[in-house]
Scaffold this active site. Structure first.
Site, PDB file in Angstrom:
ATOM      1  N   CYS A   5      14.560 -15.027   4.139  1.00 40.25           N
ATOM      2  CA  CYS A   5      14.121 -14.664   5.493  1.00 40.25           C
ATOM      3  C   CYS A   5      15.017 -15.250   6.586  1.00 40.25           C
ATOM      4  O   CYS A   5      14.877 -14.897   7.756  1.00 40.25           O
ATOM      5  CB  CYS A   5      12.674 -15.089   5.710  1.00 40.25           C
ATOM      6  N   HIS A  39      11.010 -16.471  12.797  1.00 37.29           N
ATOM      7  CA  HIS A  39      10.700 -15.611  11.638  1.00 37.29           C
ATOM      8  C   HIS A  39       9.209 -15.279  11.675  1.00 37.29           C
ATOM      9  O   HIS A  39       8.366 -16.146  11.871  1.00 37.29           O
ATOM     10  CB  HIS A  39      11.075 -16.354  10.359  1.00 37.29           C
ATOM     11  N   ASN A  86       5.345  -9.529   7.353  1.00 34.53           N
ATOM     12  CA  ASN A  86       6.573 -10.298   7.098  1.00 34.53           C
ATOM     13  C   ASN A  86       7.606  -9.374   6.453  1.00 34.53           C
ATOM     14  O   ASN A  86       7.439  -8.951   5.315  1.00 34.53           O
ATOM     15  CB  ASN A  86       6.239 -11.476   6.167  1.00 34.53           C
TER      16      ASN A  86
HETATM   17  O1  UT7 Z   1       8.838 -15.752   4.542  1.00 33.24           O
HETATM   18  C1  UT7 Z   1       8.131 -16.820   4.019  1.00 33.24           C
HETATM   19  C2  UT7 Z   1       7.022 -16.283   3.208  1.00 33.24           C
HETATM   20  N1  UT7 Z   1       5.838 -17.010   3.003  1.00 33.24           N
HETATM   21  C3  UT7 Z   1       5.095 -17.659   3.921  1.00 33.24           C
HETATM   22  O2  UT7 Z   1       5.438 -17.856   5.033  1.00 33.24           O
HETATM   23  C4  UT7 Z   1       3.747 -18.107   3.441  1.00 33.24           C
HETATM   24  C5  UT7 Z   1       3.231 -19.294   4.176  1.00 33.24           C
HETATM   25  N2  UT7 Z   1       1.825 -19.513   3.850  1.00 33.24           N
HETATM   26  C6  UT7 Z   1       0.841 -18.822   4.459  1.00 33.24           C
HETATM   27  O3  UT7 Z   1       1.096 -18.000   5.304  1.00 33.24           O
HETATM   28  C7  UT7 Z   1      -0.582 -19.165   4.078  1.00 33.24           C
HETATM   29  O4  UT7 Z   1      -0.588 -20.289   3.216  1.00 33.24           O
HETATM   30  C8  UT7 Z   1      -1.344 -17.979   3.386  1.00 33.24           C
HETATM   31  C9  UT7 Z   1      -1.570 -16.858   4.387  1.00 33.24           C
HETATM   32  C10 UT7 Z   1      -0.558 -17.474   2.193  1.00 33.24           C
HETATM   33  C11 UT7 Z   1      -2.701 -18.475   2.908  1.00 33.24           C
HETATM   34  O5  UT7 Z   1      -3.416 -19.024   4.010  1.00 33.24           O
HETATM   35  P1  UT7 Z   1      -4.131 -20.457   3.895  1.00 33.24           P
HETATM   36  O6  UT7 Z   1      -4.774 -20.726   5.173  1.00 33.24           O
HETATM   37  O7  UT7 Z   1      -3.100 -21.427   3.391  1.00 33.24           O
HETATM   38  O8  UT7 Z   1      -5.234 -20.156   2.808  1.00 33.24           O
HETATM   39  P2  UT7 Z   1      -5.597 -20.976   1.506  1.00 33.24           P
HETATM   40  O9  UT7 Z   1      -4.650 -20.636   0.402  1.00 33.24           O
HETATM   41  O10 UT7 Z   1      -5.801 -22.421   1.848  1.00 33.24           O
HETATM   42  O11 UT7 Z   1      -7.020 -20.389   1.160  1.00 33.24           O
HETATM   43  C12 UT7 Z   1      -8.164 -20.644   2.001  1.00 33.24           C
HETATM   44  C13 UT7 Z   1      -9.335 -19.861   1.436  1.00 33.24           C
HETATM   45  C14 UT7 Z   1      -9.527 -20.058  -0.065  1.00 33.24           C
HETATM   46  O12 UT7 Z   1     -10.918 -19.968  -0.326  1.00 33.24           O
HETATM   47  P3  UT7 Z   1     -11.814 -21.301  -0.520  1.00 33.24           P
HETATM   48  O13 UT7 Z   1     -11.178 -22.064  -1.626  1.00 33.24           O
HETATM   49  O14 UT7 Z   1     -11.737 -22.017   0.806  1.00 33.24           O
HETATM   50  O15 UT7 Z   1     -13.157 -20.743  -0.827  1.00 33.24           O
HETATM   51  C15 UT7 Z   1      -8.838 -18.865  -0.662  1.00 33.24           C
HETATM   52  O16 UT7 Z   1      -9.358 -18.542  -1.936  1.00 33.24           O
HETATM   53  O17 UT7 Z   1      -9.098 -18.464   1.628  1.00 33.24           O
HETATM   54  C16 UT7 Z   1      -9.144 -17.789   0.363  1.00 33.24           C
HETATM   55  N3  UT7 Z   1      -8.135 -16.752   0.411  1.00 33.24           N
HETATM   56  C17 UT7 Z   1      -8.372 -15.501   0.849  1.00 33.24           C
HETATM   57  N4  UT7 Z   1      -9.494 -14.922   1.295  1.00 33.24           N
HETATM   58  C18 UT7 Z   1      -9.395 -13.633   1.686  1.00 33.24           C
HETATM   59  C19 UT7 Z   1      -6.819 -16.837   0.069  1.00 33.24           C
HETATM   60  N5  UT7 Z   1      -6.202 -15.682   0.278  1.00 33.24           N
HETATM   61  C20 UT7 Z   1      -7.150 -14.829   0.768  1.00 33.24           C
HETATM   62  C21 UT7 Z   1      -7.115 -13.483   1.178  1.00 33.24           C
HETATM   63  N6  UT7 Z   1      -8.257 -12.929   1.635  1.00 33.24           N
HETATM   64  N7  UT7 Z   1      -5.984 -12.746   1.128  1.00 33.24           N
END
Ligand code: UT7
Length: 316
Positions: A116, A240, A270
């Protein structure tokens, strides 16, 4: 500290163009396919919809042609094509070769894969070519992430999409618009975000998030220092487009209000190498950048790469 030699021939943008994947996918569409919700995606990422479809050559040709038309230059006057991409249409040859042909260019063409951060890596590379005597360079950032995304994986499918942004850089008689730059990578972190041949993108989202903010801020701080300015002098930051919360946290640490950031993530998702040019040229088209404004471009990506540049907006 790295300095741009005062004797180096500079460059500026004389035209630009963008293209998005051909089909629109909303968060509601994703709700039908996987256990997620529009509300979660908006709140956690800032994304409302994204655009997917079209090959890398198609999207690159669309944005490249628009950039050439806006610049009003003969394709035969382009001395080099630099294509930033992580999703080439073929393993060999580079997609840049196919795009060179489809745009009717007669010049050297090569791909740059810095994930990216690729567009800013390519921007700095293009300035190097101009310093070495090239008159005009066509710079394109394109990714077709939908092709390497698992559409059953809610960890990644909500984020990634397709797009392209292109610019014509032309040599200037003065030092040009690039005031400072920084390129970085830390290959020890490659397993945080990768795609093996024939497989889908794998990502430790939380860890990428945590590192992303830090490396963007570090890189931006270096470019601002190399440019000999301060963060207060920056009129627009073009980060980005990975997650609105990453953009917000990075702005916060750079002491810049979020209002200074160019954002298109709600519309594009993205798009990796395309994300910075899509946001930059959207801001330019909307009249958000005035002649003489300082613009900070800053990206991060797999590798983990980081890249930033401070430019003085002097586009023709
Ligand atoms: O170009 C670079 C590419 N990558 C990035 O920039 C990724 C950077 N990371 C992120 O953008 C974030 O970490 C994500 C968007 C991928 C995830 O967001 P988060 O706030 O870190 O979520 P999390 O993994 O901590 O999950 C929080 C909760 C969990 O549930 P519990 O355990 O609190 O019950 C997940 O199971 O949200 C749940 N969850 C979802 N719920 C609905 C995780 N993904 C999803 C989803 N829809 N897609």
């Amino acid at each position: 500290m790295r300095r741009i030699p005062t004797s180096a021939r500079g460059a500026r943008f004389i035209g630009w163009g963008t293209a998005l994947g051909h089909d629109t996918v909303t968060n509601h569409d994703l709700e039908q396919k996987m256990d997620t919700s529009d509300e979660w995606i908006r709140e956690r990422t800032g994304i409302e919809r994204r655009h997917i479809g079209g090959s890398n050559v198609e999207l690159s040709t669309e944005s490249g042609r628009r950039a050439l038309e806006m610049a009003g230059v003969d394709p035969l006057s382009i001395d080099a094509l630099v294509l930033a991409t992580t999703t080439p249409d073929r393993g060999v040859p580079g997609t840049s070769a196919s795009v060179q042909h489809s745009l009717g260019l007669k010049c050297g063409a090569f791909d740059v894969n810095a994930a990216c951060s690729g567009f800013v890596y390519s921007l700095v590379t293009a300035h190097g070519l101009i310093a070495m005597g090239a008159e005009r360079v066509l710079l394109i950032g394109t990714d077709v992430l939908s092709r390497i995304t698992d559409w059953n994986d809610r960890n990644t499918a909500i984020l990634f999409a397709d797009g392209s942004g292109a610019a014509v850089l032309e040599a200037t008689s003065d030092s040009g618009h690039l005031l400072g730059w920084d390129l970085d990578a830390d290959g020890s972190l490659e397993n945080l975000l990768y795609q093996d041949h024939g497989d889908f993108i794998k990502m430790d989202g939380k860890e990428v998030f945590r590192r992303a903010v830090r490396i963007m801020v570090d890189s931006a701080t270096k470019s601002i220092a190399h440019a000999g300015v301060t963060s207060d002098d920056i009129a627009l930051v073009v980060p980005h487009q990975a997650n609105i919360r990453i953009i917000s946290a990075a702005c916060d640490r750079l002491n810049m209000p979020l209002e200074k950031a160019a954002t298109v993530i709600h519309e594009t998702g993205n798009t990796s190498s395309a994300s910075i040019p899509l946001a930059l040229f959207d801001a330019a088209n909307k009249g958000r950048i005035k002649e003489g404004d300082l613009v900070l471009l800053v990206g991060f990506g797999a590798g983990m790469t980081a890249a930033s540049a401070v430019i003085r907006w002097t586009a023709r």
